[in-house]
Design a protein around this motif. Structure first.
Motif, PDB file in Angstrom:
ATOM      1  N   HIS A   1      -4.780  -3.376 -11.226  1.00  5.19           N
ATOM      2  CA  HIS A   1      -5.320  -2.436 -10.244  1.00  5.19           C
ATOM      3  C   HIS A   1      -6.339  -1.552 -10.968  1.00  5.19           C
ATOM      4  O   HIS A   1      -6.217  -1.317 -12.171  1.00  5.19           O
TER       5      HIS A   1
ATOM      6  N   HIS B   1       5.989   6.646  -3.369  1.00  2.65           N
ATOM      7  CA  HIS B   1       5.632   6.260  -1.996  1.00  2.65           C
ATOM      8  C   HIS B   1       5.680   4.763  -1.744  1.00  2.65           C
ATOM      9  O   HIS B   1       5.664   4.327  -0.601  1.00  2.65           O
ATOM     10  N   LYS B   2       5.751   3.980  -2.812  1.00  2.75           N
ATOM     11  CA  LYS B   2       5.886   2.532  -2.622  1.00  2.75           C
ATOM     12  C   LYS B   2       7.359   2.128  -2.628  1.00  2.75           C
ATOM     13  O   LYS B   2       7.695   0.960  -2.524  1.00  2.75           O
TER      14      LYS B   2
ATOM     15  N   SER C   1       5.465   4.964  -8.662  1.00  3.99           N
ATOM     16  CA  SER C   1       5.035   5.840  -7.559  1.00  3.99           C
ATOM     17  C   SER C   1       6.131   5.850  -6.507  1.00  3.99           C
ATOM     18  O   SER C   1       6.548   4.782  -6.031  1.00  3.99           O
TER      19      SER C   1
ATOM     20  N   ARG D   1      -3.150  -5.300   4.842  1.00  4.71           N
ATOM     21  CA  ARG D   1      -4.312  -4.753   4.138  1.00  4.71           C
ATOM     22  C   ARG D   1      -5.330  -5.869   3.936  1.00  4.71           C
ATOM     23  O   ARG D   1      -4.945  -7.022   3.679  1.00  4.71           O
TER      24      ARG D   1
ATOM     25  N   SER E   1      -6.498   1.432 -11.166  1.00  2.56           N
ATOM     26  CA  SER E   1      -5.803   2.532 -11.859  1.00  2.56           C
ATOM     27  C   SER E   1      -5.364   2.162 -13.263  1.00  2.56           C
ATOM     28  O   SER E   1      -5.070   3.039 -14.077  1.00  2.56           O
TER      29      SER E   1
ATOM     30  N   HIS F   1      -8.272  -4.739  -2.444  1.00  2.48           N
ATOM     31  CA  HIS F   1      -6.992  -4.155  -2.853  1.00  2.48           C
ATOM     32  C   HIS F   1      -7.089  -3.388  -4.182  1.00  2.48           C
ATOM     33  O   HIS F   1      -6.135  -3.376  -4.975  1.00  2.48           O
ATOM     34  N   CYS F   2      -8.239  -2.789  -4.434  1.00  2.00           N
ATOM     35  CA  CYS F   2      -8.453  -2.048  -5.689  1.00  2.00           C
ATOM     36  C   CYS F   2      -8.283  -2.953  -6.913  1.00  2.00           C
ATOM     37  O   CYS F   2      -7.796  -2.516  -7.966  1.00  2.00           O
TER      38      CYS F   2
ATOM     39  N   ALA G   1       4.052   0.017 -10.297  1.00  2.00           N
ATOM     40  CA  ALA G   1       3.816   0.393  -8.892  1.00  2.00           C
ATOM     41  C   ALA G   1       4.420  -0.619  -7.926  1.00  2.00           C
ATOM     42  O   ALA G   1       5.011  -0.250  -6.912  1.00  2.00           O
ATOM     43  N   GLN G   2       4.286  -1.902  -8.239  1.00  2.00           N
ATOM     44  CA  GLN G   2       4.754  -2.918  -7.288  1.00  2.00           C
ATOM     45  C   GLN G   2       6.123  -3.488  -7.628  1.00  2.00           C
ATOM     46  O   GLN G   2       6.657  -4.284  -6.861  1.00  2.00           O
TER      47      GLN G   2
ATOM     48  N   ASP H   1       2.724  -0.858 -15.741  1.00  2.20           N
ATOM     49  CA  ASP H   1       2.451  -0.293 -14.423  1.00  2.20           C
ATOM     50  C   ASP H   1       3.475  -0.893 -13.460  1.00  2.20           C
ATOM     51  O   ASP H   1       3.421  -2.076 -13.127  1.00  2.20           O
TER      52      ASP H   1
ATOM     53  N   GLY I   1       2.099  10.193  -9.459  1.00  4.48           N
ATOM     54  CA  GLY I   1       2.295   8.766  -9.198  1.00  4.48           C
ATOM     55  C   GLY I   1       1.711   7.955 -10.344  1.00  4.48           C
ATOM     56  O   GLY I   1       1.324   8.500 -11.386  1.00  4.48           O
ATOM     57  N   VAL I   2       1.630   6.658 -10.122  1.00  3.27           N
ATOM     58  CA  VAL I   2       1.211   5.750 -11.197  1.00  3.27           C
ATOM     59  C   VAL I   2      -0.175   6.107 -11.732  1.00  3.27           C
ATOM     60  O   VAL I   2      -0.397   6.123 -12.943  1.00  3.27           O
ATOM     61  N   THR I   3      -1.098   6.421 -10.834  1.00  2.00           N
ATOM     62  CA  THR I   3      -2.465   6.724 -11.289  1.00  2.00           C
ATOM     63  C   THR I   3      -2.458   7.882 -12.275  1.00  2.00           C
ATOM     64  O   THR I   3      -3.069   7.807 -13.348  1.00  2.00           O
TER      65      THR I   3
ATOM     66  N   ASN J   1      -0.327  -6.258  -7.384  1.00  7.22           N
ATOM     67  CA  ASN J   1      -0.393  -5.792  -5.996  1.00  7.22           C
ATOM     68  C   ASN J   1      -1.156  -6.754  -5.102  1.00  7.22           C
ATOM     69  O   ASN J   1      -0.852  -6.870  -3.916  1.00  7.22           O
TER      70      ASN J   1
ATOM     71  N   ALA K   1       0.853  -1.195   0.000  1.00  2.64           N
ATOM     72  CA  ALA K   1       0.000   0.000   0.000  1.00  2.64           C
ATOM     73  C   ALA K   1       0.885   1.240   0.000  1.00  2.64           C
ATOM     74  O   ALA K   1       0.714   2.152  -0.811  1.00  2.64           O
TER      75      ALA K   1
HETATM   76  N1  C6P Z   1      -1.754  -0.030  -4.857  1.00  2.00           N
HETATM   77  C1  C6P Z   1      -2.208  -1.230  -2.787  1.00  2.00           C
HETATM   78  O1  C6P Z   1      -2.473  -1.295  -1.581  1.00  2.00           O
HETATM   79  P1  C6P Z   1      -0.873   5.208  -6.786  1.00  2.00           P
HETATM   80  O2  C6P Z   1      -2.001   5.238  -5.785  1.00  2.00           O
HETATM   81  O3  C6P Z   1      -1.144   6.058  -7.985  1.00  2.00           O
HETATM   82  O4  C6P Z   1       0.457   5.457  -6.171  1.00  2.00           O
HETATM   83  O5  C6P Z   1      -0.773   3.686  -7.294  1.00  2.00           O
HETATM   84  C2  C6P Z   1      -1.893   3.035  -7.820  1.00  2.00           C
HETATM   85  C3  C6P Z   1      -1.538   1.618  -8.117  1.00  2.00           C
HETATM   86  C4  C6P Z   1      -1.444   1.230  -9.449  1.00  2.00           C
HETATM   87  N2  C6P Z   1      -1.049  -0.007  -9.768  1.00  2.00           N
HETATM   88  C5  C6P Z   1      -0.756  -0.931  -8.836  1.00  2.00           C
HETATM   89  C6  C6P Z   1      -0.278  -2.290  -9.274  1.00  2.00           C
HETATM   90  C7  C6P Z   1      -0.841  -0.592  -7.482  1.00  2.00           C
HETATM   91  O6  C6P Z   1      -0.519  -1.500  -6.565  1.00  2.00           O
HETATM   92  C8  C6P Z   1      -1.286   0.698  -7.108  1.00  2.00           C
HETATM   93  C9  C6P Z   1      -1.471   1.066  -5.671  1.00  2.00           C
HETATM   94  C10 C6P Z   1      -1.926   0.114  -3.400  1.00  2.00           C
HETATM   95  O7  C6P Z   1      -2.137  -2.234  -3.481  1.00  2.00           O
HETATM   96  C11 C6P Z   1      -2.931   1.139  -2.984  1.00  2.00           C
HETATM   97  S1  C6P Z   1      -4.521   0.855  -3.659  1.00  2.00           S
END
Ligand code: C6P
Length: 413
Positions: free
Chosen positions: A130, A232-233, A230, A366, A132, A370-371, A209-210, A207, A100-102, A182, A38
């Motif tokens: 996700h 923050h991850k 992103s 979490r 996003s 998980h979106c 993010a992870q 993407d 960020g990624v979104t 994720n 997250a």
């Molecule tokens: N997943 C999780 O708990 P942002 O919010 O823009 O930094 O990232 C969005 C996003 C996009 N793609 C993937 C694969 C992600 O994992 C995430 C963010 C977090 O899994 C928060 S929902």
């Protein structure tokens, strides 16, 4: 198992000292933070960089010629250079700062969509995505009359690559998939997937993010057209990240937002746009967080992704071993190649209830979808409990998780 605060590669005890937030008690117990997918925690050097900017050289960038403005501009651009090197991009012009990624995906969906997508074109995403990496494409498809296609997910959490190959055709305009999932941790074979997409004449967005905090990323070797991260991850601050795009492609796309910085010349009759990367960076950016993002990149680079991965793999393997033998627990996502994310369900217990029981023991995980609601629907579950590990986690913390789950299961047995 006798666990230890060192690993063969890294001194985890010393590393944890760099994260002030980890040294607290939650509900009277030491915090066990296993919600890193997250957002990860931030080392002191990232926090210091944020404060250092506001205390020492807060100024707007690319505008002033005074000393503070030049200092701030240099610090901001140094992060762009660090990111270029981190993902092995060919040029700093290919690194666009976003929230960020979104936002990165929305930028591509909007701008690439306007430039390249027409009615009847197809966009392929995977069933692991996700929200996003689903919703912006749905919005884009609705706007341009394009069609969204989905690569199915198999029982173990891997993608059905045969189905992917059969979806690819001359109508495919773009493929958008994650490097790592994720919810399940699956690492997708993106090099292969990119090559197949290119053979079909489609562009590819990854993407990341992870994958950002765990996997080596070489956008040139991968040959992807877009890659999103992103901060923050990745031990960095919230509210910033990047879109990488191949230069020629970014050059041929219209701006996403209009405003200051993205222009060359403005009159009421006609506006011309700035060069890359500024064409896509309208308005005053999140300067402080971008500056601090560099420290997060350096933190990862100094540890080395190889050692980070080896330590996290050990945590993942141990977590699976411990959880797998607990009655009623079912591991969800058992692909052979994974980042350090383990989802599971407990028969007869809602994930939210389990999350609350764990929180009472100071353990942060979490719970829910998980979106990734379409993925949960495909798996036939409402959600999972997800433990996700970072480099500062320990085998003792995995023990604490397993004990918490044993206690939760005992309540209904
Ligand atoms: N997943 C999780 O708990 P942002 O919010 O823009 O930094 O990232 C969005 C996003 C996009 N793609 C993937 C694969 C992600 O994992 C995430 C963010 C977090 O899994 C928060 S929902």
């Amino acid at each position: 198992m006798a666990a230890t605060l060192t690993s063969p590669e890294l001194n985890i005890a010393a590393l944890r000292e760099q994260f002030p937030i980890l040294h607290q008690r939650v509900h009277g117990r030491p915090l066990v933070y296993l919600d890193n997918a997250a957002t990860s925690q931030k080392p002191q050097r990232v926090i210091d960089a944020l404060v250092g900017y506001y205390e020492g050289y807060n100024a707007n960038i690319h505008r002033g010629i005074h000393t503070l403005a030049e200092q701030a501009t240099k610090a901001f651009e140094d992060t762009r250079i660090a990111l270029r090197d981190f993902i092995h991009a060919a040029a700093t012009e290919e690194i666009i700062f976003t929230r960020g990624v979104t936002e990165s995906i929305n930028l591509v969906a909007s701008s690439f969509g306007r430039a390249f997508v027409k009615a009847g074109d197809e966009i392929i995403v995977s069933g692991l995505e996700h929200h996003s990496n689903i919703v912006p494409w749905q919005m884009m498809c609705a706007l341009h009359g394009a069609i969204l296609k989905v690569i199915p997910v198999r029982e173990d959490g891997t993608l059905d690559l045969q189905a992917y190959e059969s979806l690819l055709c001359r109508r495919t305009r773009l493929v958008a998939v994650n490097h790592a999932s994720n919810s399940l941790g699956t690492i997708n074979p993106i090099a292969h997937m990119i090559s197949l997409a290119h053979q079909a004449g489609a562009y590819v967005l990854i993407d990341g993010a992870q994958s950002g905090p765990h996997l080596d990323i070489d956008v040139q070797a991968l040959d992807c057209d877009f890659y999103c991260l992103s901060a923050h991850k990745m031990y960095g601050p919230t509210g910033t990240g990047i879109l990488y795009g191949k230069r020629a492609l970014l050059d041929s796309m219209p701006p996403y937002m209009g405003g200051g910085e993205m222009i060359r010349d403005v009159s009421f009759e006609r506006t011309t746009y700035n060069e890359l990367p500024y064409k896509f960076e309208a308005g005053t950016p999140n300067i402080a967080d971008v500056v601090a993002f560099r420290e997060a990149i350096m933190f990862i680079r100094e540890l080395g992704k190889g050692d980070i991965r080896r330590h996290e793999d050990r945590l993942l393997k141990y977590a699976r071993q411990r959880l797998d033998v607990i009655p009623r627990v079912k591991l969800v996502g058992v692909a052979p190649e994974k980042v350090s994310v383990q989802s599971f369900t407990i028969e007869g217990m809602h994930p939210f209830d389990v999350g609350q029981l764990l929180d009472a023991r100071g353990i942060a995980v979490r719970t829910g979808h998980h979106c990734t609601q379409p993925l949960m629907d495909a798996l036939g579950i409402v959600g999972t409990i997800r433990a996700s590990f970072a480099v500062y986690n320990t085998l003792e913390e995995v023990d604490a998780l397993a004990e918490g789950i044993e206690k939760a299961v005992a309540l209904i047995s």
